[in-house]
Motif scaffolding. Structure first.
Motif, short mmCIF file in Angstrom:
data_model
loop_
_atom_site.label_atom_id
_atom_site.label_comp_id
_atom_site.label_asym_id
_atom_site.label_seq_id
_atom_site.Cartn_x
_atom_site.Cartn_y
_atom_site.Cartn_z
N CYS A 53 82.59 8.62 50.70
CA CYS A 53 82.81 10.06 50.78
C CYS A 53 82.38 10.77 49.51
O CYS A 53 82.23 10.15 48.45
CB CYS A 53 84.29 10.34 51.06
N PHE A 54 82.18 12.07 49.62
CA PHE A 54 81.87 12.91 48.48
C PHE A 54 83.19 13.26 47.81
O PHE A 54 84.04 13.92 48.41
CB PHE A 54 81.13 14.16 48.96
N THR A 55 83.37 12.82 46.58
CA THR A 55 84.67 12.92 45.92
C THR A 55 84.75 14.10 44.96
O THR A 55 83.76 14.77 44.66
CB THR A 55 84.94 11.63 45.12
N LEU A 56 85.96 14.32 44.47
CA LEU A 56 86.16 15.33 43.43
C LEU A 56 85.32 15.01 42.20
O LEU A 56 84.76 15.91 41.57
CB LEU A 56 87.65 15.39 43.06
N HIS A 57 85.21 13.75 41.86
CA HIS A 57 84.38 13.35 40.73
C HIS A 57 82.92 13.74 40.95
O HIS A 57 82.24 14.27 40.05
CB HIS A 57 84.50 11.84 40.51
N ASP A 58 82.43 13.50 42.17
CA ASP A 58 81.06 13.90 42.51
C ASP A 58 80.87 15.41 42.34
O ASP A 58 79.85 15.87 41.83
CB ASP A 58 80.72 13.52 43.95
N ALA A 59 81.87 16.18 42.78
CA ALA A 59 81.77 17.64 42.71
C ALA A 59 81.72 18.11 41.26
O ALA A 59 80.90 18.97 40.91
CB ALA A 59 82.95 18.27 43.44
N VAL A 60 82.59 17.58 40.42
CA VAL A 60 82.62 17.99 39.01
C VAL A 60 81.29 17.64 38.34
O VAL A 60 80.72 18.44 37.59
CB VAL A 60 83.79 17.32 38.27
N LYS A 61 80.77 16.45 38.62
CA LYS A 61 79.49 16.05 38.02
C LYS A 61 78.35 16.94 38.49
O LYS A 61 77.45 17.28 37.72
CB LYS A 61 79.20 14.58 38.34
N SER A 62 78.38 17.35 39.76
CA SER A 62 77.32 18.22 40.27
C SER A 62 77.36 19.60 39.64
O SER A 62 76.35 20.29 39.54
CB SER A 62 77.40 18.32 41.80
N LEU A 63 78.56 20.02 39.22
CA LEU A 63 78.71 21.33 38.58
C LEU A 63 78.35 21.29 37.11
O LEU A 63 78.11 22.34 36.51
CB LEU A 63 80.16 21.81 38.73
N LEU A 64 78.31 20.11 36.53
CA LEU A 64 78.06 19.97 35.09
C LEU A 64 76.89 19.02 34.83
O LEU A 64 77.04 17.99 34.16
CB LEU A 64 79.32 19.45 34.39
N PRO A 65 75.71 19.35 35.33
CA PRO A 65 74.58 18.43 35.16
C PRO A 65 74.19 18.23 33.70
O PRO A 65 73.61 17.21 33.34
CB PRO A 65 73.45 19.10 35.96
#
Length: 360
Positions: A246-258
């Motif tokens: 699944c797409f996790t909260l960790h994935d989301a934070v990393k996508s917001l902070l490239p």
């Protein structure tokens, strides 16, 4: 949406101990501090109706716009009270000691606030922006009847979830089609299977980064300037996780902070914005123009190129609605259950970063 989680968000409150600044004390003795249980989803200027009567005997005859500070830092009135607390108190302080001013508004730091009206239109403007992100238009928000608009705002103002749900369901802002059938509770335990549909989640990310390390939150440095906080206003695209996960909260934070996590598979180089005061300037005219709302969202999708990159940043803490969710939690559950009433998910992130190296 999990009713238990939504009730948790709406019932959340922060005990405040509010002191009148000495410069506003016109008669002695100085009044005692006011003790208020402030809703997390509320806004500090809305406390004026409680504070003015409490401090009335000591106030000077001519008053300015009400404003608040924490340890010398003027507080931005359009950020929900709970988000301010999560961001500025690494180690939660209860009661939260704030100072209120009725004179000397710091217009060089804070945008103007005309009381409840300004807060209301800021809320409506954010709701329009969220609708545009989710549905590609904000027609349902713009077409709200006057009674519905009044009921929606009053429900937020008074913390009444039931009337809010009656009106908000008409806006059709279901954020993410969650097909995980997640059996999840607020302690962070998960048991899920299946897949999650793609979706766009309105997110406001508040990033506080420090170069010095700390083990305990009570040892974290104090935020004494808004220049130390990066504000990122950008939708998150729900993506399928690698290998079927699944797409996790960790994935989301990393996508917001490239710029902090150089993971190309998670970096979407479209529409990264570091927000500023101008994004929050609102009025009743803004709320009455659908085209203006659309243009505002479109114009906010500018790519910001950082002159610094950090490939070994460490996430010290993620805080949403006062809780520290596990980074492995499905992001769809977070988005659907921990959003604020204006349909934005507010995420506070504390980052430990090395000394920046200039990228040529």
């Amino acid at each position: 949406m999990d009713m238990e989680a939504q009730r948790y968000v709406w019932d959340g409150a922060i005990p405040l101990q509010i002191h009148l600044h000495e410069s506003d004390v016109a008669t002695l003795p100085a009044p005692p501090p006011a003790l208020i249980l402030a809703p997390r989803i509320g806004y500090l200027p809305l406390l004026a109706s409680h504070l003015k009567p409490h401090f009335s005997s000591a106030l000077p005859p001519r008053l300015d716009t009400i404003w608040f500070e924490y340890k010398g830092l003027p507080l931005k009135w359009y950020i929900p009270t709970g988000v301010l607390f999560d961001l500025l108190c690494a180690e939660p302080e209860r009661p939260w000691n704030l100072t209120v001013h009725f004179t000397g508004y710091p217009g060089n730091i804070l945008i103007p606030c005309e009381g409840e009206d300004s807060v209301k239109w800021s809320f409506i403007n954010s709701l329009k922006e969220a609708a545009y992100i989710i549905n590609g238009n904000c027609k349902n928000v713009m077409n709200m009847s006057q009674p519905d608009q009044v009921e929606l705002w009053r429900s937020v103002l008074n913390g009444n979830l039931e009337p809010y749900r009656r009106v908000s369901t008409k806006l059709k802002l279901g954020t993410v089609g969650d097909e995980y059938a997640a059996k999840l509770n607020l302690s962070g335990e998960t048991d899920f299977s299946g897949q999650v549909k793609a979706g766009r989640v309105p997110v406001r990310l508040y990033v506080w980064s420090v170069s010095e390390d700390f083990e305990d939150l009570e040892d974290a440095p104090q935020i004494d300037s808004w220049d130390k906080v990066s504000y990122i206003n950008r939708p998150v695209e729900i993506q399928g996780g690698e290998g079927g996960r699944c797409f996790t909260l960790h994935d989301a934070v990393k996508s917001l902070l490239p710029e902090y996590f150089l993971d190309k598979s998670l970096t979407n180089e479209k529409s990264l914005t570091v927000g500023d005061e101008h994004e929050q300037r609102v009025s009743s005219e803004d709320a009455s123009s659908d085209r203006k709302a659309e243009e505002e969202v479109e114009n906010s999708s500018e790519h910001i190129t950082s002159c610094y990159q950090h490939d070994d940043a460490e996430i010290k803490l993620v805080r949403i609605q006062g809780i520290h969710p596990k980074l492995e939690i499905p992001f769809s559950w977070v988005a659907n259950n921990l959003m604020n009433p204006e349909h934005f998910l507010h995420i506070c992130v504390y980052l430990k970063v090395p000394q920046a190296n200039t990228v040529s």
